[in-house]
Design an enzyme around this catalytic site. Structure first.
Site, short mmCIF file in Angstrom:
data_model
loop_
_atom_site.label_atom_id
_atom_site.label_comp_id
_atom_site.label_asym_id
_atom_site.label_seq_id
_atom_site.Cartn_x
_atom_site.Cartn_y
_atom_site.Cartn_z
N LYS A 95 0.90 -1.28 0.03
CA LYS A 95 -0.22 -0.06 0.07
C LYS A 95 0.76 1.35 0.10
CE LYS A 95 -1.76 2.45 3.10
NZ LYS A 95 -2.20 3.08 4.28
N GLU B 147 -3.51 4.44 -3.36
CA GLU B 147 -4.43 5.00 -2.30
C GLU B 147 -4.33 6.76 -2.61
OE1 GLU B 147 -5.43 5.63 2.41
OE2 GLU B 147 -3.90 4.35 1.73
N GLU C 270 -5.96 9.41 -1.67
CA GLU C 270 -6.84 9.95 -0.68
C GLU C 270 -7.23 11.49 -0.75
OE1 GLU C 270 -8.02 10.00 4.26
OE2 GLU C 270 -6.05 9.13 3.53
N SER D 267 -11.73 4.83 5.61
CA SER D 267 -12.92 4.99 6.69
C SER D 267 -12.83 6.74 6.35
CB SER D 267 -13.09 4.56 7.82
OG SER D 267 -11.77 4.78 8.47
N GLY E 195 -11.95 8.90 8.65
CA GLY E 195 -12.31 9.70 9.95
C GLY E 195 -13.59 9.60 10.36
N SER F 266 -11.06 -1.29 3.31
CA SER F 266 -9.54 -1.43 4.07
C SER F 266 -9.60 -0.42 5.10
CB SER F 266 -8.60 -1.08 2.92
OG SER F 266 -7.26 -1.17 3.59
N TYR G 144 -0.23 9.06 9.15
CA TYR G 144 0.00 8.00 9.62
C TYR G 144 1.28 7.09 9.12
CZ TYR G 144 -2.39 5.47 6.20
OH TYR G 144 -3.31 5.25 4.86
#
Length: 378
Positions: free
Chosen positions: A162, A203, A205, A287, A289, A316, A378
């Site tokens: 990822k 990803e 985002e 998700s 948050g 995920s 993160y």
């Protein structure tokens, strides 16, 4: 225009496709346990637990050894570098424990976001697999270390990876430069992974920060995903051997209007239908948050949406699978079973949601609490 050089053999393509389809088999999704040491520190602080390597090992061991009734809910687990090489009390590595349950082992390979020069606070992502640096990506200078790291992860049990890129919605962003830069980084990472037999999760985002409405998020999501698949095509990435991990189309966290799960589902599925090729085996949502229950309900609404969906639509989730489990554990050995029970509860909820059969009510210790973190990293 010349033909693309066939850098993947038919056997390699089959392996990648089989791995991707296994991860998103009906009713299955991904447990994202790839929080960095710094992110775990924040999680542990909320339960007054010291952020030591042993505590991180103990907590993740609880996740990976929950009762077998969770097996039909999980297709893959994303690990952090440290976790891939840690061992359970049995002496087996976590990778061996996960594979023994029939789950696919994944690895987080990016090292977080860095500023992108020439933009209004936008970012790109750096890591071990590509030569992403602060300002540009140097394609021609890919050295042996990066390739060896990817090869080593495969050798050590990881079959998917990822890489997360982050974009923001503001009056001036996401900019064309940030979209192009991040999509090219993701495409380069994806092609390198596939050369080593690793299925890449891409990803891109879009953060939920801000007060934008649903329509604005849908527009931005479509622009980013369209650019993403253009970049993947230009890098000759084998789409059948990839997975997409996008944001759901939601209004900004500070938006005054609250949309229903059906409105969110319709906007999200519409954006995906306009941009994501049917060749992609599955979409595993982050998700973003949302609370645990919100994430499950919105996923369920997407799988009940009347629009045709040519891909598996699954999850995920990190915080949206673990928030109640972490709270129930509280860093105490005697709470191990309670922790695992909460994880199982959320896993069952999302498994049902991934096939449109979740009826709600799977609330746990923290299921209704907002998990929003501004500028989440993160």
């Amino acid at each position: 225009m010349p033909h693309a050089y066939p850098f993947l053999s038919p056997e390699q393509k089959k392996e990648l496709s089989d791995i991707a389809k296994k991860i998103v088999a009906p009713g299955k999704g991904i447990l994202a346990a790839d929080e960095s040491t710094g992110s775990v520190a924040k999680r542990f602080q909320s339960i007054n637990t010291e952020n030591t390597e042993e505590n991180r090992r103990l907590y993740r061991q609880l996740l990976f050894t929950a009762d077998k009734e969770i097996d039909h809910c999980i297709g893959g687990v994303i690990l952090f570098h440290e976790t891939l090489y840690q061992k359970a009390d049995s002496g087996k590595t976590f990778a061996q424990v996960i594979k023994g349950r029939g789950w696919v082992v994944g690895i987080k390979v990016d090292k977080g976001v860095v500023p992108l020069a020439g933009t209004n606070g936008e970012t790109t992502t750096q890591g071990d697999v590509t030569d992403a640096v602060v300002v540009v990506v140097v394609y021609q200078g890919l050295d042996g270390f990066k390739m060896k790291r990817c090869f080593q992860y495969k050798k050590d049990g990881a079959d998917f990876a990822k890489w997360r890129c982050v974009l923001k919605i503001t009056p001036t962003t996401p900019s064309s430069l940030a979209i192009k830069e991040n999509c090219n980084v993701l495409a380069r990472y994806a092609s390198i992974c596939q050369m080593r037999g690793i299925v890449p999760i891409v990803e891109p985002e879009i953060l939920p920060d801000g007060d934008h409405n649903l329509k604005r998020c849908q527009y931005a999501t479509e622009k980013v995903l369209a650019a993403m698949y253009k970049a993947l095509s230009e890098h000759h990435v084998y789409l059948e051997g990839t997975l997409l991990k996008p944001n759901m189309v939601t209004a900004g966290h500070s938006c005054s209007h609250k949309y229903t799960s059906q409105e969110i589902a319709m906007a999200t599925v519409t954006a995906l239908r306009r941009t994501v090729p049917p060749a992609v085996p599955g979409i595993t949502f982050l998700s973003g948050g949302q609370s645990e229950e919100e994430a499950s309900i919105n996923l369920n609404s997407m799988n009940q949406c009347p629009l045709h969906r040519p891909w598996a639509v699954s999850f995920s989730y990190g915080r949206a699978l673990q928030a109640s489990a972490l709270k129930a554990w509280g860093g105490k050995k005697e709470n191990a079973k309670a922790c695992q029970a909460e994880l199982i509860k959320r896993a069952h909820a999302n498994s049902k949601a991934s096939i449109g059969k979740y009826e709600g009510g799977g609330a746990g210790a923290a299921a209704g609490e907002s998990l929003f973190v501004e500028n989440h990293a993160y």
